[in-house]
Design a protein around this motif. Structure first.
Motif, PDB file in Angstrom:
ATOM      1  N   GLU A 160       0.879  -1.075   0.085  1.00  0.00           N
ATOM      2  CA  GLU A 160       0.014  -0.144  -0.163  1.00  0.00           C
ATOM      3  C   GLU A 160       0.857   1.131   0.045  1.00  0.00           C
ATOM      4  OE1 GLU A 160      -2.401  -0.359   3.595  1.00  0.00           O
ATOM      5  OE2 GLU A 160      -3.557  -1.991   2.714  1.00  0.00           O
ATOM      6  N   GLU A 179      -4.414   7.203  -1.813  1.00  0.00           N
ATOM      7  CA  GLU A 179      -3.804   5.853  -1.492  1.00  0.00           C
ATOM      8  C   GLU A 179      -4.032   4.705  -2.535  1.00  0.00           C
ATOM      9  OE1 GLU A 179      -4.576   2.602   1.864  1.00  0.00           O
ATOM     10  OE2 GLU A 179      -4.086   4.382   2.703  1.00  0.00           O
ATOM     11  N   GLU A 180      -2.915   3.935  -2.775  1.00  0.00           N
ATOM     12  CA  GLU A 180      -3.149   2.976  -3.716  1.00  0.00           C
ATOM     13  C   GLU A 180      -2.820   1.701  -3.186  1.00  0.00           C
ATOM     14  OE1 GLU A 180      -5.324   2.485  -6.264  1.00  0.00           O
ATOM     15  OE2 GLU A 180      -5.634   4.380  -6.959  1.00  0.00           O
ATOM     16  N   LYS A 230      -3.821  13.322  -0.159  1.00  0.00           N
ATOM     17  CA  LYS A 230      -4.797  12.364   0.660  1.00  0.00           C
ATOM     18  C   LYS A 230      -5.179  11.241  -0.373  1.00  0.00           C
ATOM     19  CE  LYS A 230      -6.850  15.728   3.722  1.00  0.00           C
ATOM     20  NZ  LYS A 230      -5.857  16.995   3.480  1.00  0.00           N
ATOM     21  N   SER A 236       0.760   5.606  -0.151  1.00  0.00           N
ATOM     22  CA  SER A 236       0.054   6.703   0.050  1.00  0.00           C
ATOM     23  C   SER A 236       0.787   8.209  -0.198  1.00  0.00           C
ATOM     24  CB  SER A 236      -0.875   6.720   1.245  1.00  0.00           C
ATOM     25  OG  SER A 236       0.257   6.917   2.535  1.00  0.00           O
ATOM     26  N   LEU A 284      -0.975   5.421  -8.673  1.00  0.00           N
ATOM     27  CA  LEU A 284      -0.915   6.943  -8.070  1.00  0.00           C
ATOM     28  C   LEU A 284      -0.533   7.966  -9.081  1.00  0.00           C
ATOM     29  CD1 LEU A 284       0.883   6.115  -4.603  1.00  0.00           C
ATOM     30  CD2 LEU A 284      -1.365   7.223  -4.948  1.00  0.00           C
TER      31      LEU A 284
END
Length: 401
Positions: free
Chosen positions: A208, A217-218, A215, A210, A237
């Motif tokens: 994950e 997140e992937e 703000k 971010s 992202l």
């Protein structure tokens, strides 16, 4: 008498459009400025050509497009990945769906796709002109005059599939179209950090990532490269936040969770492992889904001796390990192109296109498709699918004239 169509740009959209045009109605010429056509098709998917993606519901499919998702919904209702597969099957090109839903030719060679397009276009006796540089397009009362280095071409219809080079955007802007300035969309993050040093090729299947400032997140696979970080989690992202990251001049902070589970869960996993293996050294403990080399790097960063017994790991040491694994903060300084697949966000403003036909709302008998539009997608065959669908619509509209 046959009407004349000139396709400017011998790439994916241009060729797919030509392959679907009616040769009994039209004389078609494809103009390509390079020595060879279909260059992006050739290099896509590491030379295997990621033709499309096995997502057959248009409402789900559009979720992979940071720009153009609303407009493409109607387009995909008319031609989507299932139709792409049928189109190739009718021409004896076998495609396969891989485990991650990407679609490739059975041959694992982009040459198969290129040969199919060339065969279709040549069978219709359409003309392909390489090294044909377009200098200017002029509107006439009836049709268009295309000025090239070799001379002038008079044509009834123009299909503009040039890709997103600054020169091609400038040319269409001169004809009255509004251009959303292009910025890179698919790119990897350049990072200098001890946790990544000399670990090129190390991958993490369920990471994950971010960007706290945005703000965003992937999650997904992550890969350590020579320059920093890549893989689907990073590319998603980069695509969704292409414009914002450009504004930040590619200088920003990211938070990485290499194992994709939160700190509390990871602590639970660690404690369970320790209970079952109290005699093991920490260096030989295979607790998380990471390589030994990376585990040893995490322990080194956490200042823990590899020979230390797992039972003797203190609460503070455990917290340090979990922080480095699940909440690793890094500074991104710059970007690198993802492989050779340069994709941009930006291009012709979508408000100026009729998405029922892909005809310009500003220029009559002038059609636009492919990367020259302000449409782009995450990696995985989606950018090509947009090309096939848009090009198919153009051909259907022209064939019905």
């Amino acid at each position: 008498m046959k009407k004349k169509i000139t396709i400017i740009g011998g790439g994916a959209a241009g060729f797919f459009c030509a392959a679907n045009l009616d040769e009994n109605k039209f004389n078609v010429t494809i103009l390509e400025q390079n020595n060879e056509t279909l260059q992006k098709v050739k290099i896509s998917g590491g030379g295997r050509c990621n033709v499309s993606h096995a997502c057959f519901d248009p409402r789900e499919l559009v979720k992979f497009y940071p720009r153009g998702n609303k407009e493409l919904l109607s387009v995909f209702h008319k031609f989507q990945p299932g139709d792409t597969m049928d189109w190739f099957a009718q021409r004896n090109v076998s495609l396969k769906i891989e485990g991650d839903n990407r679609i490739f030719p059975e041959s694992n060679s982009s040459q198969t796709i290129m040969d199919c397009f060339l065969k279709e276009v040549q069978a219709k006796n359409f003309e392909i002109k390489t090294q044909s540089v377009v200098l200017e397009i002029q509107r006439l009362e009836e049709g268009y005059k295309i000025i090239t280095k070799e001379g002038e071409i008079l044509t009834n219809y123009v299909i503009y599939t040039t890709g997103s080079s600054p020169k091609s955007l400038k040319m269409i802007e001169n004809l009255g179209h509004k251009i959303v300035s292009p910025v890179p969309s698919l790119f990897t993050f350049n990072i200098k950090n001890d946790v990544l040093n000399d670990l090129m090729g190390t991958s993490f299947p369920h990471a994950e990532v971010s960007i706290p400032k945005l703000k965003m997140e992937e999650s997904g696979p992550l890969l350590i490269t020579h320059w920093g970080l890549s893989g689907p989690a990073i590319l998603k992202l980069s695509a969704w936040k292409a414009r914002e990251l450009s504004d930040l001049k590619y200088n920003f902070e990211i938070k990485v969770n290499f194992i994709g589970i939160d700190k509390e869960q990871a602590e639970e996993v660690f404690k369970n492992y320790r209970e079952e293996n109290p005699k093991k050294t920490i260096g030989n403990s295979k607790i998380f889904e990471i390589t030994n080399r990376f585990w040893h790097r995490i322990l080194w960063l956490s200042k823990i001796d590899l020979e230390k017994n797992i039972s003797h790991i203190t609460k503070q040491e455990l917290q340090k390990i979990l922080e480095n694994l699940c909440e690793n903060t890094m500074q991104v300084k710059g970007k690198s192109t993802f492989k050779d697949e340069f994709v941009t966000a930006g291009g012709v403003d979508l408000k100026e296109i009729n998405f029922k036909t892909m005809e310009s709302k500003i220029l009559e008998n002038f059609y636009i498709a492919g990367e020259v539009l302000n449409i782009d997608a995450v990696t995985g065959g989606f950018n090509f699918q947009a090309c096939w669908s848009e090009a198919w619509l153009i051909a259907q509209d022209l064939n019905a004239k």
